[in-house]
Design a protein around this motif. Structure first.
Motif, mmCIF file in Angstrom:
data_model
loop_
_atom_site.group_PDB
_atom_site.id
_atom_site.type_symbol
_atom_site.label_atom_id
_atom_site.label_comp_id
_atom_site.label_asym_id
_atom_site.label_seq_id
_atom_site.Cartn_x
_atom_site.Cartn_y
_atom_site.Cartn_z
ATOM 1 N N ALA A 1 0.837 -1.208 0.000
ATOM 2 C CA ALA A 1 0.000 0.000 0.000
ATOM 3 C C ALA A 1 0.865 1.247 0.000
ATOM 4 C CB ALA A 1 -0.938 -0.007 1.207
ATOM 5 N N LEU A 2 1.915 1.240 0.795
ATOM 6 C CA LEU A 2 2.789 2.414 0.880
ATOM 7 C C LEU A 2 3.531 2.660 -0.430
ATOM 8 C CD1 LEU A 2 4.335 2.220 4.446
ATOM 9 C CD2 LEU A 2 2.809 3.971 3.529
ATOM 10 N N ARG A 3 3.822 1.596 -1.146
ATOM 11 C CA ARG A 3 4.557 1.768 -2.402
ATOM 12 C C ARG A 3 3.708 2.404 -3.497
ATOM 13 N NH1 ARG A 3 7.316 -3.250 -1.406
ATOM 14 N NH2 ARG A 3 5.790 -4.374 -2.646
ATOM 15 N N VAL A 4 2.384 2.283 -3.407
ATOM 16 C CA VAL A 4 1.542 2.772 -4.503
ATOM 17 C C VAL A 4 0.662 3.968 -4.131
ATOM 18 C CG1 VAL A 4 1.488 0.550 -5.690
ATOM 19 C CG2 VAL A 4 -0.288 1.097 -3.985
ATOM 20 N N THR A 5 0.351 4.159 -2.856
ATOM 21 C CA THR A 5 -0.560 5.241 -2.466
ATOM 22 C C THR A 5 0.085 6.599 -2.729
ATOM 23 O OG1 THR A 5 -1.527 3.848 -0.752
ATOM 24 C CG2 THR A 5 -1.893 6.223 -0.563
ATOM 25 N N PRO A 6 -0.588 7.461 -3.497
ATOM 26 C CA PRO A 6 -0.014 8.772 -3.812
ATOM 27 C C PRO A 6 0.165 9.621 -2.559
ATOM 28 C CG PRO A 6 -1.897 8.278 -5.246
ATOM 29 C CD PRO A 6 -1.885 7.239 -4.168
ATOM 30 N N GLN A 7 1.180 10.467 -2.587
ATOM 31 C CA GLN A 7 1.386 11.423 -1.510
ATOM 32 C C GLN A 7 0.430 12.599 -1.693
ATOM 33 O OE1 GLN A 7 5.794 12.064 -0.782
ATOM 34 N NE2 GLN A 7 5.904 10.869 -2.649
ATOM 35 N N SER A 8 0.138 13.289 -0.591
ATOM 36 C CA SER A 8 -0.759 14.449 -0.660
ATOM 37 C C SER A 8 -0.099 15.629 -1.357
ATOM 38 C CB SER A 8 -1.172 14.887 0.747
ATOM 39 O OG SER A 8 -1.948 13.886 1.354
ATOM 40 N N CYS A 9 1.226 15.623 -1.386
ATOM 41 C CA CYS A 9 1.938 16.746 -1.987
ATOM 42 C C CYS A 9 3.107 16.200 -2.810
ATOM 43 C CB CYS A 9 2.443 17.682 -0.895
ATOM 44 S SG CYS A 9 3.393 16.812 0.351
ATOM 45 N N LEU A 10 3.989 17.065 -3.192
ATOM 46 C CA LEU A 10 5.137 16.642 -3.995
ATOM 47 C C LEU A 10 6.032 15.680 -3.224
ATOM 48 C CD1 LEU A 10 4.454 19.699 -4.981
ATOM 49 C CD2 LEU A 10 6.711 19.589 -5.972
ATOM 50 N N ASP A 11 6.600 14.743 -3.943
ATOM 51 C CA ASP A 11 7.635 13.908 -3.350
ATOM 52 C C ASP A 11 8.799 14.810 -2.947
ATOM 53 O OD1 ASP A 11 8.641 10.819 -3.342
ATOM 54 O OD2 ASP A 11 10.295 12.209 -3.709
ATOM 55 N N GLN A 12 9.500 14.440 -1.894
ATOM 56 C CA GLN A 12 10.566 15.323 -1.407
ATOM 57 C C GLN A 12 11.711 15.480 -2.421
ATOM 58 O OE1 GLN A 12 12.311 13.811 2.154
ATOM 59 N NE2 GLN A 12 12.667 11.762 1.343
ATOM 60 N N LEU A 13 11.814 14.561 -3.360
ATOM 61 C CA LEU A 13 12.873 14.670 -4.361
ATOM 62 C C LEU A 13 12.374 15.227 -5.692
ATOM 63 C CD1 LEU A 13 14.815 11.341 -3.725
ATOM 64 C CD2 LEU A 13 15.364 13.650 -2.943
ATOM 65 N N CYS A 14 11.089 15.589 -5.750
ATOM 66 C CA CYS A 14 10.490 16.036 -7.015
ATOM 67 C C CYS A 14 11.186 17.277 -7.576
ATOM 68 C CB CYS A 14 9.004 16.301 -6.814
ATOM 69 S SG CYS A 14 8.141 16.816 -8.310
ATOM 70 N N TYR A 15 11.271 18.327 -6.781
ATOM 71 C CA TYR A 15 11.914 19.558 -7.254
ATOM 72 C C TYR A 15 13.341 19.289 -7.718
ATOM 73 C CZ TYR A 15 8.358 22.747 -5.303
ATOM 74 O OH TYR A 15 7.219 23.431 -5.027
ATOM 75 N N GLU A 16 14.041 18.564 -6.879
ATOM 76 C CA GLU A 16 15.450 18.286 -7.147
ATOM 77 C C GLU A 16 15.610 17.591 -8.501
ATOM 78 O OE1 GLU A 16 17.967 18.761 -4.757
ATOM 79 O OE2 GLU A 16 19.595 17.861 -5.936
#
Ligand SMILES: [Zn+2]
Length: 125
Positions: free
Chosen positions: A68-83
């Motif tokens: 479940a944790l591997r597929v459930t979307p986060q509420s906001c950006l992933d912490q590495l998204c901007y980077e």
């Protein structure tokens, strides 16, 4: 020197955030495949944990939680998204720049709206 101290990095980040705000979400989060899959896994967890005396039930429940944790979307950006988008910005010439983090709450929506599940990366192929 941190990423956000690099020349132009903060301005870039403000610009992409502004573009995201203008665009707005086009796909309801509740329709994302990862969300639906996460719900199914949680149902499975509830079923397995209903009777903890069943041999192997808790082990199976824990495995379902991890899925479940591997597929459930986060509420906001992933912490590495901007980077990741900042590092890849020169390879992506279009406005639809997405990261490849599997649960990024921003980019999953953009990929779903784009329809091919691979938005942004097709340009580099
Ligand atoms: Zn992202």
């Amino acid at each position: 020197m941190g990423t956000w101290d690099e020349p132009g990095a903060r301005e870039w980040r403000q610009a992409v955030d502004a573009a995201d705000q203008l665009r707005g979400p086009k796909v309801p989060v509740g329709e994302l495949p990862g969300y639906l899959q996460g719900c199914d896994e949680v149902d499975e967890v509830r079923r397995l944990m209903a009777d903890p005396t069943v041999p192997g039930a808790l082990t199976a429940a824990r495995a379902a939680m991890r899925r479940a944790l591997r597929v459930t979307p986060q509420s906001c950006l992933d912490q590495l998204c901007y980077e990741q988008r900042w590092r890849g910005r020169n390879r992506w010439d279009g406005p639809l720049q997405v990261c490849d983090r599997p649960t990024c709450g921003r980019c999953l929506l953009l990929k779903a709206a784009d329809g091919d599940g691979n938005a942004g990366h097709s340009r580099t192929a």
